[in-house]
Design a protein around this motif. Structure first.
Motif, mmCIF file in Angstrom:
data_model
loop_
_atom_site.group_PDB
_atom_site.id
_atom_site.type_symbol
_atom_site.label_atom_id
_atom_site.label_comp_id
_atom_site.label_asym_id
_atom_site.label_seq_id
_atom_site.Cartn_x
_atom_site.Cartn_y
_atom_site.Cartn_z
ATOM 1 N N LEU A 115 -3.722 15.087 7.944
ATOM 2 C CA LEU A 115 -2.650 15.573 7.070
ATOM 3 C C LEU A 115 -2.604 14.724 5.811
ATOM 4 O O LEU A 115 -2.984 13.547 5.826
ATOM 5 C CB LEU A 115 -1.300 15.532 7.781
ATOM 6 C CG LEU A 115 -1.166 16.515 8.944
ATOM 7 C CD1 LEU A 115 -1.519 15.825 10.247
ATOM 8 C CD2 LEU A 115 0.224 17.102 9.005
ATOM 9 N N TRP A 116 -2.134 15.331 4.724
ATOM 10 C CA TRP A 116 -1.966 14.549 3.505
ATOM 11 C C TRP A 116 -0.795 15.092 2.698
ATOM 12 O O TRP A 116 -0.343 16.210 2.906
ATOM 13 C CB TRP A 116 -3.246 14.499 2.670
ATOM 14 C CG TRP A 116 -3.710 15.783 2.046
ATOM 15 C CD1 TRP A 116 -4.550 16.705 2.585
ATOM 16 C CD2 TRP A 116 -3.370 16.268 0.734
ATOM 17 N NE1 TRP A 116 -4.768 17.736 1.714
ATOM 18 C CE2 TRP A 116 -4.060 17.501 0.562
ATOM 19 C CE3 TRP A 116 -2.565 15.791 -0.302
ATOM 20 C CZ2 TRP A 116 -3.949 18.256 -0.603
ATOM 21 C CZ3 TRP A 116 -2.459 16.549 -1.467
ATOM 22 C CH2 TRP A 116 -3.148 17.751 -1.598
ATOM 23 N N ARG A 117 -0.321 14.240 1.813
ATOM 24 C CA ARG A 117 0.758 14.631 0.918
ATOM 25 C C ARG A 117 0.700 13.749 -0.326
ATOM 26 O O ARG A 117 0.136 12.639 -0.285
ATOM 27 C CB ARG A 117 2.129 14.473 1.604
ATOM 28 C CG ARG A 117 2.571 13.048 1.835
ATOM 29 C CD ARG A 117 3.922 13.001 2.569
ATOM 30 N NE ARG A 117 4.572 11.696 2.492
ATOM 31 C CZ ARG A 117 4.370 10.700 3.331
ATOM 32 N NH1 ARG A 117 3.511 10.860 4.342
ATOM 33 N NH2 ARG A 117 5.003 9.553 3.172
ATOM 34 N N GLU A 118 1.274 14.229 -1.411
ATOM 35 C CA GLU A 118 1.411 13.398 -2.588
ATOM 36 C C GLU A 118 2.314 12.206 -2.246
ATOM 37 O O GLU A 118 3.183 12.288 -1.369
ATOM 38 C CB GLU A 118 2.025 14.196 -3.746
ATOM 39 C CG GLU A 118 1.143 15.321 -4.272
ATOM 40 C CD GLU A 118 -0.046 14.811 -5.085
ATOM 41 O OE1 GLU A 118 -0.056 13.613 -5.452
ATOM 42 O OE2 GLU A 118 -0.967 15.594 -5.336
ATOM 43 N N THR A 119 2.138 11.088 -2.928
ATOM 44 C CA THR A 119 2.905 9.883 -2.607
ATOM 45 C C THR A 119 4.392 10.046 -2.871
ATOM 46 O O THR A 119 5.205 9.272 -2.354
ATOM 47 C CB THR A 119 2.385 8.681 -3.407
ATOM 48 O OG1 THR A 119 2.546 8.945 -4.806
ATOM 49 C CG2 THR A 119 0.917 8.414 -3.101
ATOM 50 N N THR B 258 0.815 -1.215 0.000
ATOM 51 C CA THR B 258 0.000 0.000 0.000
ATOM 52 C C THR B 258 0.848 1.265 0.000
ATOM 53 O O THR B 258 0.316 2.374 0.105
ATOM 54 C CB THR B 258 -0.930 0.011 1.224
ATOM 55 O OG1 THR B 258 -0.139 -0.100 2.420
ATOM 56 C CG2 THR B 258 -1.910 -1.140 1.170
ATOM 57 N N GLY B 259 2.150 1.119 -0.106
ATOM 58 C CA GLY B 259 3.022 2.284 -0.199
ATOM 59 C C GLY B 259 3.409 2.900 1.113
ATOM 60 O O GLY B 259 3.870 4.042 1.152
ATOM 61 N N GLY B 260 3.251 2.163 2.231
ATOM 62 C CA GLY B 260 3.529 2.750 3.533
ATOM 63 C C GLY B 260 4.920 2.503 4.060
ATOM 64 O O GLY B 260 5.167 2.649 5.254
ATOM 65 N N GLU B 261 5.859 2.138 3.181
ATOM 66 C CA GLU B 261 7.206 1.824 3.658
ATOM 67 C C GLU B 261 7.922 3.043 4.224
ATOM 68 O O GLU B 261 8.899 2.918 4.957
ATOM 69 C CB GLU B 261 8.048 1.199 2.541
ATOM 70 C CG GLU B 261 8.333 2.122 1.363
ATOM 71 C CD GLU B 261 7.254 2.096 0.299
ATOM 72 O OE1 GLU B 261 7.514 2.613 -0.798
ATOM 73 O OE2 GLU B 261 6.162 1.552 0.559
ATOM 74 N N ASN B 262 7.450 4.241 3.903
ATOM 75 C CA ASN B 262 8.070 5.460 4.402
ATOM 76 C C ASN B 262 7.254 6.081 5.532
ATOM 77 O O ASN B 262 7.454 7.237 5.869
ATOM 78 C CB ASN B 262 8.219 6.474 3.254
ATOM 79 C CG ASN B 262 9.194 7.588 3.587
ATOM 80 O OD1 ASN B 262 10.049 7.442 4.445
ATOM 81 N ND2 ASN B 262 9.051 8.714 2.918
#
Length: 482
Positions: free
Chosen positions: A432-436, A289-293
């Motif tokens: 909060l949000w940010r581009e991937t 899901t792209g959460g490695e960071n």
């Protein structure tokens, strides 16, 4: 990485809803950088607070007057005196004498303990100091059963004492041969510098009420294999302590490398990505899901950069997306292994000609990990970075627990849920949000004192987080929704 980057400009975009207020609509029309396209309308989840629009640019948290005052009290002369006194014990090797009053790890332990007791005397009973000892059996780099003792000062929080933050430096040292417990090993940079940081912060913070609890620990056995910090972490885990953040200060004493490279205004903060404690299945899910960071340690590191005002610390924090340096490891690792967010502060350039080297004279010059090779202005600034982080953590609400993202249906909205904190001064929450592709949070949306919020952005296109805010404006680290 340095401190949080301001949001870039966004092109004007059309929206499928009317924003909550005319001013929000005006702000959105003026906003700039690529915001994901929004598709067909969808109803908010039951009980969810509905938010339309991208929110506002995320900005660093500015230091209040009390933080400025306490950082101004961090005293370079005291820090230098601590480093020189620890180096004067000759060696602090874990296997050195524990009974000699002048030389060895036992003498260093007793001196640190007495100093910490002096700080606690000014705390009005809020700070306690203990010697946490255990007998380490024969193990790697421990040829005979050896007593290992951590010196722990605990500053109990007034309103949320069960929430805990830990800061450490290791007071043991080593010579060129890690098994040599006899030769001089002054260990000024590695790691009297880190011990000086935690001791000076214990002194400064002892006189100030905090909401959460802070533990200042001088740990032993690090050079032999992280033994003291491992014991401490296991003891905290067994006691059910809610550790929400931990920092190891290890080698923060110099700004000059062995090749002469110098950077006296940067401190590195190592922060792992996918948590060490995750199961393979959890890690696979996070990666897919792209959460490695976005592990808790990365969020803790982002918090540090958010509260680190260069104007009062004089330092930039360079976040390194790794657990630690190659071939090295510090006392944050046992805390990571217990499932807690943790990071390691260290200087930007290491002088390997002096570290872990026996004291010797070459061409009339003395070498070894001596105080003469430390930069005490640099250690003072590193202490202020730590002080800003620890004070801001202890005064803010805790990181939101059980943050989740609703993924049960196809929708271009995003619904987030979390558990409400129990803090007396809790004011509400922010999404909060940010581009991937962005390393730091770029936008913030105020959602109020709720536990469910639906925002007008697609979970497919951006990353989301949730943080708590109290009435004084202190903000928690961000929780990344599972």
């Amino acid at each position: 990485m340095t401190s949080s980057q301001p949001a870039g400009a966004e092109p004007t975009r059309s929206t499928r809803r009317t924003f909550l207020t005319a001013s929000a609509a005006t702000a959105t029309a003026a906003a700039a950088a690529a915001v994901p396209l929004i598709g067909a309308p969808a109803a908010a989840a039951p009980g969810a607070h509905r938010i339309d629009g991208p929110g506002k640019p995320a900005k660093p948290q500015h230091p209040d007057n009390e933080l400025k005052r306490l950082l101004a009290e961090v005293d370079k002369a005291r820090i230098e005196a601590i480093v020189r006194r620890l180096a004067a014990f000759g060696t602090r090797h874990t296997l050195s004498s524990q009974t000699d009053p002048e030389r060895g790890i036992g003498a260093a332990r007793d001196w640190i303990y007495q100093e910490m007791l002096g700080y606690a005397a000014a705390s009005g009973g809020r700070m306690t100091v203990e010697l946490q000892s255990y007998l380490q059996g024969r193990a790697s780099r421990i040829p005979v059963p050896t007593q290992i003792t951590n010196v722990i000062a605990t500053l109990r929080g007034d309103t949320d004492p069960n929430r805990v933050y830990v800061i450490t430096g290791h007071y043991d040292s080593r010579a060129s041969n890690v098994d040599d417990a006899v030769s001089d090993a002054p260990g000024a940079d590695d790691d009297a510098s880190g011990v000086a940081v935690i001791m000076e912060l214990a002194r400064v913070l002892a006189t100030r009420p905090t909401k959460a609890t802070i533990i200042f620990a001088a740990v032993a056995g690090e050079e032999q294999g992280l033994y003291g910090s491992t014991h401490m972490a296991k003891q905290l885990k067994a006691a059910g302590v809610d550790v929400q953040g931990m920092f190891s200060n290890d080698i923060v004493g110099s700004s000059t490398a062995d090749d002469g490279a110098r950077d006296n205004r940067t401190v590195r903060l190592f922060a792992e990505g996918v948590p060490t404690s995750e199961t393979p299945q959890q890690a696979t899910t996070r990666l897919s899901t792209g959460g490695e960071n976005d592990g808790a340690s990365r969020q803790l590191a982002r918090f540090v950069t958010d509260v680190n005002a260069h104007s009062v610390t004089g330092m930039q924090v360079r976040v390194i997306y790794r657990r630690d340096r190659y071939l090295r490891g510090s006392d944050h690792i046992p805390f990571l292994q217990e499932g807690w967010p943790a990071g390691r502060f260290t200087e930007p350039n290491e002088d390997f000609a002096h570290q872990h080297q026996n004291v010797r004279v070459v061409d009339g010059k003395q070498y070894g990990d001596l105080p003469e090779f430390c930069d005490f202005d640099y250690i003072t600034r590193a202490a202020r970075v730590n002080g800003a982080a620890m004070w801001s953590l202890a005064q803010a609400p805790g990181t939101p627990k059980n943050a989740t993202m609703v993924t049960s249906g196809l929708t271009n909205d995003t619904t987030l849920r979390w558990q409400r904190g129990t803090e007396e001064d809790l004011a509400g929450y922010e999404v909060l949000w940010r581009e991937t592709t962005e390393p730091d949070w770029t936008h913030v949306i105020e959602v109020g004192d709720v536990t469910t919020a639906t925002v007008d952005l697609s979970k497919d296109n951006v990353f989301f987080g949730v943080r708590a805010v109290n009435r004084d404006g202190y903000r928690s680290p961000v929780a990344f929704p599972r």
